[in-house]
Write a protein that holds these residues in place. Sequence first.
Motif, PDB file in Angstrom:
ATOM      1  N   UNK A 119     -19.588 -33.222  28.608  1.00 20.68           N
ATOM      2  CA  UNK A 119     -19.578 -31.960  27.857  1.00 20.68           C
ATOM      3  C   UNK A 119     -19.858 -30.775  28.755  1.00 20.68           C
ATOM      4  N   UNK A 120     -20.712 -30.972  29.752  1.00 22.56           N
ATOM      5  CA  UNK A 120     -20.996 -29.880  30.675  1.00 22.56           C
ATOM      6  C   UNK A 120     -19.793 -29.471  31.499  1.00 22.56           C
ATOM      7  N   UNK A 121     -18.847 -30.383  31.677  1.00 20.31           N
ATOM      8  CA  UNK A 121     -17.654 -30.106  32.477  1.00 20.31           C
ATOM      9  C   UNK A 121     -16.579 -29.359  31.698  1.00 20.31           C
ATOM     10  N   UNK A 122     -16.758 -29.203  30.393  1.00 19.44           N
ATOM     11  CA  UNK A 122     -15.761 -28.529  29.567  1.00 19.44           C
ATOM     12  C   UNK A 122     -16.154 -27.083  29.288  1.00 19.44           C
ATOM     13  N   UNK A 146     -29.530 -49.626  14.550  1.00 20.47           N
ATOM     14  CA  UNK A 146     -28.414 -48.692  14.471  1.00 20.47           C
ATOM     15  C   UNK A 146     -28.843 -47.529  13.582  1.00 20.47           C
ATOM     16  N   UNK A 147     -28.708 -46.319  14.079  1.00 18.63           N
ATOM     17  CA  UNK A 147     -29.148 -45.122  13.371  1.00 18.63           C
ATOM     18  C   UNK A 147     -27.935 -44.221  13.134  1.00 18.63           C
ATOM     19  N   UNK A 148     -27.266 -44.419  11.996  1.00 16.82           N
ATOM     20  CA  UNK A 148     -26.053 -43.671  11.696  1.00 16.82           C
ATOM     21  C   UNK A 148     -26.303 -42.164  11.638  1.00 16.82           C
ATOM     22  N   UNK A 149     -27.400 -41.773  11.024  1.00 22.06           N
ATOM     23  CA  UNK A 149     -27.677 -40.346  10.873  1.00 22.06           C
ATOM     24  C   UNK A 149     -27.832 -39.678  12.237  1.00 22.06           C
ATOM     25  N   UNK A 150     -28.595 -40.304  13.122  1.00 24.61           N
ATOM     26  CA  UNK A 150     -28.770 -39.753  14.462  1.00 24.61           C
ATOM     27  C   UNK A 150     -27.442 -39.692  15.201  1.00 24.61           C
ATOM     28  N   UNK A 151     -26.678 -40.773  15.136  1.00 21.79           N
ATOM     29  CA  UNK A 151     -25.412 -40.842  15.873  1.00 21.79           C
ATOM     30  C   UNK A 151     -24.453 -39.732  15.446  1.00 21.79           C
ATOM     31  N   UNK A 152     -24.304 -39.550  14.152  1.00 24.80           N
ATOM     32  CA  UNK A 152     -23.353 -38.548  13.674  1.00 24.80           C
ATOM     33  C   UNK A 152     -23.834 -37.129  13.948  1.00 24.80           C
ATOM     34  N   UNK A 153     -25.146 -36.927  13.914  1.00 25.54           N
ATOM     35  CA  UNK A 153     -25.682 -35.631  14.301  1.00 25.54           C
ATOM     36  C   UNK A 153     -25.443 -35.378  15.786  1.00 25.54           C
ATOM     37  N   UNK A 154     -25.574 -36.415  16.592  1.00 25.72           N
ATOM     38  CA  UNK A 154     -25.325 -36.278  18.030  1.00 25.72           C
ATOM     39  C   UNK A 154     -23.872 -35.881  18.285  1.00 25.72           C
ATOM     40  N   UNK A 155     -22.937 -36.526  17.592  1.00 35.52           N
ATOM     41  CA  UNK A 155     -21.524 -36.181  17.745  1.00 35.52           C
ATOM     42  C   UNK A 155     -21.273 -34.715  17.402  1.00 35.52           C
ATOM     43  N   UNK A 156     -21.857 -34.269  16.298  1.00 43.30           N
ATOM     44  CA  UNK A 156     -21.659 -32.892  15.863  1.00 43.30           C
ATOM     45  C   UNK A 156     -22.237 -31.906  16.875  1.00 43.30           C
ATOM     46  N   UNK A 157     -23.436 -32.181  17.338  1.00 44.51           N
ATOM     47  CA  UNK A 157     -24.081 -31.257  18.277  1.00 44.51           C
ATOM     48  C   UNK A 157     -23.409 -31.288  19.649  1.00 44.51           C
ATOM     49  N   UNK A 158     -22.874 -32.432  20.040  1.00 41.83           N
ATOM     50  CA  UNK A 158     -22.189 -32.497  21.323  1.00 41.83           C
ATOM     51  C   UNK A 158     -20.996 -31.555  21.335  1.00 41.83           C
ATOM     52  N   UNK A 159     -20.318 -31.436  20.192  1.00 44.22           N
ATOM     53  CA  UNK A 159     -19.170 -30.539  20.101  1.00 44.22           C
ATOM     54  C   UNK A 159     -19.623 -29.086  20.013  1.00 44.22           C
ATOM     55  N   UNK A 160     -20.597 -28.817  19.149  1.00 46.12           N
ATOM     56  CA  UNK A 160     -20.889 -27.426  18.774  1.00 46.12           C
ATOM     57  C   UNK A 160     -22.213 -26.870  19.281  1.00 46.12           C
ATOM     58  N   UNK A 161     -23.107 -27.711  19.780  1.00 46.85           N
ATOM     59  CA  UNK A 161     -24.390 -27.218  20.293  1.00 46.85           C
ATOM     60  C   UNK A 161     -24.832 -28.028  21.509  1.00 46.85           C
ATOM     61  N   UNK A 162     -23.978 -28.133  22.541  1.00 49.01           N
ATOM     62  CA  UNK A 162     -24.353 -28.955  23.689  1.00 49.01           C
ATOM     63  C   UNK A 162     -25.561 -28.417  24.441  1.00 49.01           C
ATOM     64  N   UNK A 163     -25.693 -27.100  24.472  1.00 47.81           N
ATOM     65  CA  UNK A 163     -26.836 -26.503  25.172  1.00 47.81           C
ATOM     66  C   UNK A 163     -28.137 -26.954  24.532  1.00 47.81           C
ATOM     67  N   UNK A 164     -28.213 -26.876  23.210  1.00 50.80           N
ATOM     68  CA  UNK A 164     -29.422 -27.321  22.523  1.00 50.80           C
ATOM     69  C   UNK A 164     -29.622 -28.813  22.630  1.00 50.80           C
ATOM     70  N   UNK A 165     -28.526 -29.565  22.518  1.00 50.94           N
ATOM     71  CA  UNK A 165     -28.622 -31.017  22.601  1.00 50.94           C
ATOM     72  C   UNK A 165     -29.135 -31.467  23.961  1.00 50.94           C
ATOM     73  N   UNK A 166     -28.791 -30.726  25.000  1.00 48.99           N
ATOM     74  CA  UNK A 166     -29.209 -31.111  26.352  1.00 48.99           C
ATOM     75  C   UNK A 166     -30.721 -31.067  26.527  1.00 48.99           C
ATOM     76  N   UNK A 167     -31.425 -30.400  25.619  1.00 52.95           N
ATOM     77  CA  UNK A 167     -32.883 -30.286  25.712  1.00 52.95           C
ATOM     78  C   UNK A 167     -33.614 -31.468  25.080  1.00 52.95           C
TER      79      UNK A 167
END
Length: 279
Positions: free
Chosen positions: A248-251, A203-224
């Motif tokens: 996220x792409x549908x929003x 379980x990687x808490x740091x990665x998970x929470x960063x993923x949540x943040x980027x999914x909201x605010x940087x989906x384009x970058x996260x998709x890479x």
Amino acid sequence: MARITAGVTTSHVPAIGAAIDLGKTQQEYWAPLFKGYEYSKRWIGEQKPDVILLVYNDHASAFSMELMPTFAIGTGEKFQPADEGWGPRPVPEVVGHPELAAHIAQSVIQQDFDLTLVNRMDVDHGLTVPLSLMFGQPGAWPCKVIPIAVNVVLYPPPSGRRCYELGKALRRAVDSFDGDLNVQVWGTGGMSHQLQGPRAGLINREFDNDFLERLVNDPEGLSQMPHVEYMREAGSEGIELVMWLVMRGALDDKVTEKHRFYHVPASNTAVGHLILENS
């Protein structure tokens, strides 16, 4: 016209379904997890979606190593809960929306996404656990559901970028449907977890929470993000997170975050949950 109003992400841990079915939600171990979905139940009761496009991965219930489509859409009228080895979950049958599903299939295939059309299949915990988390235990699910299955089980899975672009194609398809429908898109699976090998239980808490943040605010970058990073940071089953990028792409590019929840552990998995609304 139909419109996508919101997106939901949530883990679909099978043990969560068992806890609900066996009446264990208030036990000391499980209560903190289910508390994180109390707001979600109130919210969806107010939103009253007509249809949910529910993105999930099948766990060898409808598909197998003999046949594993990269992307598939359920176009049937009804889908039964799957028997995953210990009997089907005691939940209602899933009612589809064949008219919208057929329209989505035509639109998305014309946009060069080769969806597999599935007229009959059983749906497993990947789809039913999210419904239980959001709706509880009703006698019938309060809206129609179109299953969209993504292969994240058999190598090679689709890239995060391809999933993100599929979400955009789904958005265009729904926008062009001639019918007044309130549609939501859900992305399920994840977060960080590994079920086998020396890193089992990762379980990687740091990665998970960063993923949540980027999914909201940087989906384009996260998709890479490449597959190897999902594997290294989130474990072998962490690749399920690419399905959240379909949602996220549908929003809209900019969304309103209504709810965020993160909890460990649930079985041997990290649970993440987001509710996003189009502005």
